[in-house]
Design an enzyme around this catalytic site. Structure first.
Site, short mmCIF file in Angstrom:
data_model
loop_
_atom_site.label_atom_id
_atom_site.label_comp_id
_atom_site.label_asym_id
_atom_site.label_seq_id
_atom_site.Cartn_x
_atom_site.Cartn_y
_atom_site.Cartn_z
N SER A 15 55.16 12.69 -31.24
CA SER A 15 56.51 12.55 -31.39
C SER A 15 57.05 12.52 -32.67
O SER A 15 56.57 11.88 -33.66
CB SER A 15 56.80 11.38 -30.38
OG SER A 15 58.44 11.16 -30.40
N ASP A 36 47.79 9.07 -30.08
CA ASP A 36 49.15 8.76 -29.42
C ASP A 36 48.88 8.13 -28.19
O ASP A 36 47.66 8.55 -27.51
CB ASP A 36 50.08 9.86 -29.38
CG ASP A 36 51.69 9.17 -29.56
OD1 ASP A 36 52.19 9.69 -30.45
OD2 ASP A 36 51.95 8.81 -28.44
N VAL A 58 46.22 2.70 -31.68
CA VAL A 58 45.96 2.56 -32.97
C VAL A 58 45.19 1.35 -33.46
O VAL A 58 44.44 1.14 -34.42
CB VAL A 58 47.09 2.85 -34.03
CG1 VAL A 58 47.64 4.29 -33.96
CG2 VAL A 58 48.31 1.98 -33.42
N TYR A 160 59.55 -6.34 -36.94
CA TYR A 160 59.47 -4.99 -37.54
C TYR A 160 59.40 -5.05 -38.97
O TYR A 160 58.40 -4.32 -39.62
CB TYR A 160 60.59 -4.33 -37.15
CG TYR A 160 60.51 -2.77 -37.40
CD1 TYR A 160 59.86 -1.83 -36.95
CD2 TYR A 160 61.54 -2.32 -38.19
CE1 TYR A 160 59.87 -0.57 -37.03
CE2 TYR A 160 61.59 -0.83 -38.32
CZ TYR A 160 60.52 -0.10 -37.66
OH TYR A 160 60.72 1.32 -38.16
P1 NAP Z 1 58.50 8.02 -32.20
O1 NAP Z 1 59.15 9.41 -31.99
O2 NAP Z 1 58.91 7.04 -31.04
O3 NAP Z 1 56.94 8.11 -32.32
C1 NAP Z 1 56.20 7.09 -32.36
C2 NAP Z 1 55.01 7.50 -31.53
O4 NAP Z 1 53.76 6.45 -31.78
C3 NAP Z 1 55.32 7.61 -30.09
O5 NAP Z 1 54.92 8.94 -29.42
C4 NAP Z 1 54.61 6.46 -29.20
O6 NAP Z 1 54.22 6.59 -28.04
C5 NAP Z 1 53.44 6.45 -30.47
N1 NAP Z 1 52.72 4.72 -30.30
C6 NAP Z 1 53.30 3.84 -30.15
N2 NAP Z 1 52.74 2.73 -30.05
C7 NAP Z 1 51.30 3.34 -30.09
C8 NAP Z 1 50.06 2.67 -30.07
N3 NAP Z 1 49.85 1.27 -30.19
N4 NAP Z 1 49.12 3.46 -30.34
C9 NAP Z 1 48.97 4.96 -30.42
N5 NAP Z 1 50.40 5.56 -30.55
C10 NAP Z 1 51.57 4.70 -30.35
O7 NAP Z 1 59.08 7.33 -33.54
P2 NAP Z 1 59.51 8.10 -34.97
O8 NAP Z 1 61.01 7.78 -35.13
O9 NAP Z 1 58.77 9.23 -35.15
O10 NAP Z 1 58.62 6.90 -35.72
C11 NAP Z 1 57.49 7.07 -36.35
C12 NAP Z 1 57.25 6.08 -37.58
O11 NAP Z 1 58.39 5.94 -38.47
C13 NAP Z 1 57.48 4.63 -36.77
O12 NAP Z 1 56.19 3.93 -37.51
C14 NAP Z 1 58.57 4.07 -37.15
O13 NAP Z 1 58.52 2.65 -37.24
C15 NAP Z 1 58.87 4.47 -38.51
N6 NAP Z 1 60.33 4.77 -38.62
C16 NAP Z 1 60.99 5.43 -38.12
C17 NAP Z 1 62.62 5.49 -38.33
C18 NAP Z 1 63.64 6.52 -37.57
O14 NAP Z 1 64.78 6.19 -38.05
N7 NAP Z 1 63.04 7.33 -36.85
C19 NAP Z 1 62.93 4.93 -39.40
C20 NAP Z 1 62.08 3.88 -40.17
C21 NAP Z 1 60.57 4.23 -39.83
P3 NAP Z 1 54.98 6.11 -26.81
O15 NAP Z 1 56.11 6.80 -27.08
O16 NAP Z 1 54.03 6.43 -25.78
O17 NAP Z 1 55.06 4.71 -27.12
#
Ligand code: NAP
Length: 256
Positions: A15, A36, A58, A160
């Site tokens: 994702s 994932d 993870v 966080y």
């Molecule tokens: P996302 O679309 O929710 O993707 C994160 C993925 O990680 C999801 O598929 C989730 O699976 C998976 N995941 C969660 N817990 C896990 C675990 N214990 N083991 C394996 N996989 C796991 O989020 P994103 O926005 O792309 O975020 C990616 C990274 O960027 C994250 O670290 C987030 O903190 C960081 N980030 C995002 C933003 C933003 O604005 N989007 C900003 C700053 C930082 P499930 O959905 O099944 O839980």
């Protein structure tokens, strides 16, 4: 770092930022192993990219080792992207005077910080098994995804922010540790990126437009592809090491 004929591991690869990073690495010729919890999306993307999906937490050493072994079987492991993450909000003391349950804090630290280090250490050990690819002795590159919340954490983001600050803290240290193996480590701190974490539909679009208006320039959320572009740069630019880079349109987050 040349990616054609190599393998790569991408956590959170089903994702958002992880998925966009996997697409970008695959475009450069890497066979991607996606780690994932989301089996449906992970399987679909892995088969589209000619890679492999491994359902793993993870923070679980055995489960992640399975993914590293699978990558090593496909090709020499040269890249790893740690993008899996969660963000459970909660004030340190809520309006009723209740302190944040420690389990909530621990869960975010476990997935975001311990999970990142677990994947980093196991991927690096896998990379160390390969021969160097150049005269410098390069064996691989790792990119962690933190957040601007590590610097400007908002109200309710103590867990966080701490987890992402921990990732930034270990970036230079692990880069130093892994210099012996020829493995580079960098971290990206995204601002507001348009991914499924904000939901979908009209209400989500209105919320994202409001968030985007506060970005310095451009006045919008970033795209997952814009993030993935920096991920590829950190991996392929052999002189990038030990650094944390904000990719955030210049935003500085307010308290709320
Ligand atoms: P996302 O679309 O929710 O993707 C994160 C993925 O990680 C999801 O598929 C989730 O699976 C998976 N995941 C969660 N817990 C896990 C675990 N214990 N083991 C394996 N996989 C796991 O989020 P994103 O926005 O792309 O975020 C990616 C990274 O960027 C994250 O670290 C987030 O903190 C960081 N980030 C995002 C933003 C933003 O604005 N989007 C900003 C700053 C930082 P499930 O959905 O099944 O839980």
């Amino acid at each position: 770092m040349e990616l054609a004929g190599t393998s790569a591991i991408v956590t959170g690869g089903a994702s958002g930022i992880g998925a966009a990073s996997a697409r970008a690495l695959a475009k450069r010729g890497a066979r991607c192993v996606l780690i994932d919890l989301n089996e449906e999306l992970g399987e679909a993307l892995a088969s589209e990219l000619g890679g492999l999906f491994v359902k793993a937490d993870v923070a679980d050493p055995e489960q992640v080792q399975v993914a590293v072994d699978a990558a090593l079987e496909m090709a020499p492991l040269r890249a790893a992207v740690n993008a899996a993450g969660i963000g459970t909000p909660g004030r340190t003391v809520d309006r009723d005077g209740n302190p944040l349950p420690l389990e909530k804090f621990e869960k975010v630290i476990r997935v975001n910080l311990i999970g990142t280090f677990n994947c980093l250490r196991l991927a690096a050990a896998g990379m160390a098994k390969g021969d160097p690819v150049d005269a410098d002795g390069s064996r691989g590159a790792i990119v962690n995804i933190a957040s601007v919340a590590a610097f400007d954490g908002q109200i309710g983001q103590a867990a966080y922010s701490a987890s992402k600050g921990g990732i930034i803290g270990l970036t230079l240290t692990t880069a130093r540790d892994l210099s012996a193996q020829g493995v580079r480590v960098n971290t990206i701190a995204p601002g507001l990126i348009d991914t499924p974490i904000y939901g979908t539909g009209e209400q989500a679009d209105a919320f994202k437009a409001k968030l985007g208006a506060n970005v310095l320039f451009p006045h919008r959320l970033g795209t997952a592809d814009e993030l993935a572009s920096m991920v590829v740069e950190c991996i392929t630019n052999d002189y990038m090491n030990g650094e944390t880079i904000r990719v955030d349109g210049g935003i500085r987050m307010p308290p709320r």
